[in-house]
Enzyme design. Structure first.
Site, mmCIF file in Angstrom:
data_model
loop_
_atom_site.group_PDB
_atom_site.id
_atom_site.type_symbol
_atom_site.label_atom_id
_atom_site.label_comp_id
_atom_site.label_asym_id
_atom_site.label_seq_id
_atom_site.Cartn_x
_atom_site.Cartn_y
_atom_site.Cartn_z
ATOM 1 N N GLU A 163 3.980 29.483 74.805
ATOM 2 C CA GLU A 163 5.346 29.019 75.129
ATOM 3 C C GLU A 163 5.435 28.712 76.626
ATOM 4 O O GLU A 163 6.362 29.125 77.332
ATOM 5 C CB GLU A 163 6.402 30.057 74.719
ATOM 6 N N ARG A 194 20.921 39.039 81.602
ATOM 7 C CA ARG A 194 21.269 39.795 82.814
ATOM 8 C C ARG A 194 22.278 39.071 83.692
ATOM 9 O O ARG A 194 23.141 39.705 84.304
ATOM 10 C CB ARG A 194 19.995 40.030 83.641
ATOM 11 N N GLU A 196 14.012 35.497 84.070
ATOM 12 C CA GLU A 196 13.043 34.815 83.202
ATOM 13 C C GLU A 196 12.489 33.530 83.820
ATOM 14 O O GLU A 196 11.317 33.206 83.636
ATOM 15 C CB GLU A 196 13.681 34.499 81.838
ATOM 16 N N HIS A 244 22.667 38.978 75.594
ATOM 17 C CA HIS A 244 22.032 40.050 76.375
ATOM 18 C C HIS A 244 21.588 39.633 77.773
ATOM 19 O O HIS A 244 20.926 40.402 78.480
ATOM 20 C CB HIS A 244 20.799 40.573 75.629
ATOM 21 N N ASP A 284 8.516 34.690 78.921
ATOM 22 C CA ASP A 284 9.093 34.796 80.257
ATOM 23 C C ASP A 284 9.646 36.170 80.589
ATOM 24 O O ASP A 284 10.478 36.308 81.477
ATOM 25 C CB ASP A 284 10.219 33.762 80.371
ATOM 26 N N HIS A 288 22.720 44.162 71.058
ATOM 27 C CA HIS A 288 21.506 44.499 71.815
ATOM 28 C C HIS A 288 21.635 45.916 72.373
ATOM 29 O O HIS A 288 22.726 46.342 72.744
ATOM 30 C CB HIS A 288 21.356 43.478 72.945
HETATM 31 C C1 UD1 Z 1 14.335 41.878 77.969
HETATM 32 C C2 UD1 Z 1 13.745 40.758 78.813
HETATM 33 C C3 UD1 Z 1 14.407 39.425 78.461
HETATM 34 C C4 UD1 Z 1 14.367 39.171 76.961
HETATM 35 C C5 UD1 Z 1 14.970 40.362 76.236
HETATM 36 C C6 UD1 Z 1 14.833 40.175 74.740
HETATM 37 C C7 UD1 Z 1 13.021 41.140 81.115
HETATM 38 C C8 UD1 Z 1 13.428 41.418 82.507
HETATM 39 N N1 UD1 Z 1 14.007 41.022 80.211
HETATM 40 O O1 UD1 Z 1 15.701 42.033 78.358
HETATM 41 O O2 UD1 Z 1 13.732 38.382 79.133
HETATM 42 O O3 UD1 Z 1 15.097 38.007 76.677
HETATM 43 O O4 UD1 Z 1 14.256 41.551 76.604
HETATM 44 O O5 UD1 Z 1 15.667 41.057 74.045
HETATM 45 O O6 UD1 Z 1 11.853 41.071 80.833
HETATM 46 N N2 UD1 Z 1 16.781 49.170 75.150
HETATM 47 C C9 UD1 Z 1 16.645 50.184 74.225
HETATM 48 N N3 UD1 Z 1 15.785 49.999 73.175
HETATM 49 C C10 UD1 Z 1 15.087 48.852 72.997
HETATM 50 C C11 UD1 Z 1 15.251 47.823 73.940
HETATM 51 C C12 UD1 Z 1 16.088 47.996 75.012
HETATM 52 O O7 UD1 Z 1 17.271 51.228 74.335
HETATM 53 O O8 UD1 Z 1 14.325 48.756 72.032
HETATM 54 C C13 UD1 Z 1 17.678 49.377 76.309
HETATM 55 C C14 UD1 Z 1 17.107 50.389 77.322
HETATM 56 O O9 UD1 Z 1 18.158 51.122 77.871
HETATM 57 C C15 UD1 Z 1 16.481 49.477 78.379
HETATM 58 C C16 UD1 Z 1 17.475 48.346 78.388
HETATM 59 O O10 UD1 Z 1 17.846 48.153 77.021
HETATM 60 O O11 UD1 Z 1 16.325 50.108 79.627
HETATM 61 C C17 UD1 Z 1 16.995 47.043 78.988
HETATM 62 O O12 UD1 Z 1 15.740 46.627 78.463
HETATM 63 P P1 UD1 Z 1 14.888 45.501 79.285
HETATM 64 O O13 UD1 Z 1 13.672 45.195 78.510
HETATM 65 O O14 UD1 Z 1 14.710 45.942 80.700
HETATM 66 O O15 UD1 Z 1 15.860 44.282 79.345
HETATM 67 P P2 UD1 Z 1 16.479 43.402 78.181
HETATM 68 O O16 UD1 Z 1 17.879 43.110 78.592
HETATM 69 O O17 UD1 Z 1 16.208 44.002 76.878
HETATM 70 N N1 UDP Z 2 16.404 39.048 66.284
HETATM 71 C C1 UDP Z 2 16.161 40.096 65.386
HETATM 72 N N2 UDP Z 2 17.165 41.014 65.161
HETATM 73 C C2 UDP Z 2 18.363 40.939 65.792
HETATM 74 C C3 UDP Z 2 18.585 39.880 66.722
HETATM 75 C C4 UDP Z 2 17.585 38.962 66.951
HETATM 76 O O1 UDP Z 2 15.081 40.190 64.801
HETATM 77 O O2 UDP Z 2 19.235 41.796 65.534
HETATM 78 C C5 UDP Z 2 15.322 38.082 66.553
HETATM 79 C C6 UDP Z 2 15.693 36.622 66.472
HETATM 80 O O3 UDP Z 2 15.466 36.103 65.165
HETATM 81 C C7 UDP Z 2 14.767 35.967 67.499
HETATM 82 C C8 UDP Z 2 14.553 37.069 68.528
HETATM 83 O O4 UDP Z 2 14.938 38.289 67.907
HETATM 84 O O5 UDP Z 2 13.498 35.646 66.946
HETATM 85 C C9 UDP Z 2 15.367 36.819 69.754
HETATM 86 O O6 UDP Z 2 15.309 37.927 70.589
HETATM 87 P P1 UDP Z 2 16.298 38.122 71.823
HETATM 88 O O7 UDP Z 2 17.548 37.362 71.618
HETATM 89 O O8 UDP Z 2 16.380 39.589 72.059
HETATM 90 O O9 UDP Z 2 15.448 37.543 73.053
HETATM 91 P P2 UDP Z 2 15.281 36.079 73.677
HETATM 92 O O10 UDP Z 2 14.830 35.162 72.603
HETATM 93 O O11 UDP Z 2 16.578 35.702 74.291
HETATM 94 O O12 UDP Z 2 14.237 36.294 74.730
#
Ligand code: UD1
Ligand code: UDP
Length: 378
Positions: free
Chosen positions: A122, A217, A136, A215, A100, A248
């Site tokens: 999924e 939004r 999502e 994490h 999602d 995160h």
């Molecule tokens: C995203 C997904 C969310 C998912 C989550 C898993 C969307 C809109 N959001 O949220 O559905 O549950 O990932 O973790 O698709 N950043 C880094 N390094 C990384 C990752 C993120 O620096 O490796 C920082 C960056 O500043 C980036 C910000 O996090 O701009 C947000 O990343 P983004 O993928 O837009 O949203 P998430 O909150 O990570």
């Molecule tokens: N996870 C990981 N390292 C971390 C935190 C989470 O590998 O420090 C794994 C966790 O086991 C799960 C996935 O990341 O499989 C969950 O990711 P996240 O919570 O970012 O996203 P969501 O599932 O909410 O989309």
């Protein structure tokens, strides 16, 4: 006459998509008769690369779109634009997207624009509220309506799709997250616990661990501050309990967490963990406090009570099984429920049941068998 070998393209961009697609990609790579290619949008960077490295996945295409503090518009526009070229070059017969995220949605949309069939992994999760989780819920609704093959984890998710008149090519197969979990646990067993123990010098056998992640939004701003304040209050009241929080990388998460929780002796704020270290830590934890989707699926398999920091969940199966409880981002509710689990053994025992509502570790194999039969019929 030569028969064309089906060309499969996996599109993903974030940590959870990578974890959940890794076992499936490996399953296809181990079978003859498919060309398997990976395209990462790199909506995440470091957190994605951790997973690619651990599962030894080497993308053919890396769109490298992540920007610090990116908006939904950035991810959608930059990703979609870059995907157009990938489709022209890769010429896939079937595209896979997972879950999602915005990458899942634009991956399905790009495939639809190119009239390439889409398999959604999924599929069928629904909260029923388009702003929770945001974005999502809408990403997954849109991905469903753009997809041709729907691989759903549970009976409930099949029903959700049927309610939206999606009735063809629905397959209830479980969730690949459990395949990944079993792969990870095997690796931990083979490597030996010591390597993991040494990684966490703060862990002591005589102290309980509350594992925290967050994490979403819809919680940014005030709700996130309430969550942090709840953790701070309980941590101060229970100095004998360790709170371990891999934070995160989203700046909207980093800022309040560092401001409100840094410096507390028994709150350990650490960098996102490599997947096997994370699941090992979960296996050692007493309680999981999270808003993550994936954790709600993994924790019941490990018999860990989960307090879900959301108003609604699309993963109701854990709540129904009694292993998960919704606490929202309400400071007092989080405090009460955490304290109940820490103080009341019988309340704890009634939640700490190992149940597996999301699969038995065979999901990837089932999906690959189905995809093989789809291509045999073509
Ligand atoms: C995203 C997904 C969310 C998912 C989550 C898993 C969307 C809109 N959001 O949220 O559905 O549950 O990932 O973790 O698709 N950043 C880094 N390094 C990384 C990752 C993120 O620096 O490796 C920082 C960056 O500043 C980036 C910000 O996090 O701009 C947000 O990343 P983004 O993928 O837009 O949203 P998430 O909150 O990570
Ligand atoms: N996870 C990981 N390292 C971390 C935190 C989470 O590998 O420090 C794994 C966790 O086991 C799960 C996935 O990341 O499989 C969950 O990711 P996240 O919570 O970012 O996203 P969501 O599932 O909410 O989309």
């Amino acid at each position: 006459m030569s028969v064309k070998i089906p060309n499969l393209l996996f599109i993903f961009g974030t940590r959870p998509e990578a974890i959940k697609l890794a076992p499936l990609i490996k399953e296809f790579a181990g079978r003859k008769g498919f060309v398997t290619k990976i395209c990462v949008t790199a909506q995440h960077r470091e957190m994605l690369d951790q997973v690619l490295e651990f599962f030894e996945l080497a993308p053919e295409y890396d769109l490298n779109i992540m920007k610090r503090g990116q908006s939904l518009f950035d991810v959608t526009v930059d990703g979609l634009r870059a995907l157009e070229k990938v489709f022209d070059e890769a010429n896939p017969d079937l595209v896979f997207v997972q879950g999602d995220t915005t990458t899942s949605f634009i991956g399905a949309l790009a495939a639809y624009y190119k009239k390439i069939p889409v398999a959604h992994i999924e599929a069928g999760l629904r909260s029923g509220n388009k702003y929770s989780p945001f974005p999502e819920e809408m990403n997954r609704v849109l991905a469903s309506h753009l997809s041709d093959y729907h691989f759903t984890p549970t009976r409930r998710s099949v029903g959700n799709l049927e309610k939206e008149n999606i009735r063809n090519h629905l397959y209830k197969v479980g969730n690949t997250v459990i395949d990944a979990l079993f792969l990870g646990l095997d690796l931990i067993r083979n490597k030996g616990e010591e390597a993991y123990q040494n990684h966490f010098p703060m862990i002591r056998d005589d102290r309980k661990i509350v594992l925290v992640t967050g994490h979403r939004r819809e919680s940014f701003g005030g709700p996130f501050e309430d969550i942090c304040n709840a953790i701070r209050i309980v941590a101060e009241e229970y100095p004998e309990v360790d709170f371990i929080y891999p934070v995160h990388l989203n700046p909207n998460v980093q800022e309040p967490v560092m401001r409100l929780l840094k410096g507390l002796k028994n709150v350990h704020l650490i960098a996102p963990l490599d997947y096997p270290y994370f699941i090992w830590l979960m296996s050692k934890s007493y309680i999981v406090l999270t808003d993550s989707g994936g954790l709600q699926e993994e924790a019941p398999s490990l018999g860990k009570p989960v307090l879900v920091m959301r108003q609604l969940t699309e993963r109701q199966e854990g709540v129904d099984a009694g292993t998960a409880k919704l606490v929202g981002s309400d400071r007092d509710k989080i405090i009460t429920e955490l304290k109940t689990l820490l103080d009341d053994k019988s309340a704890y025992e009634s939640m700490a049941k190992a149940v597996n509502p999301y699969g038995d570790g065979t999901t990837s194999k089932q999906i690959a068998d189905i995809v093989e039969s789809i291509f045999r019929k073509k």
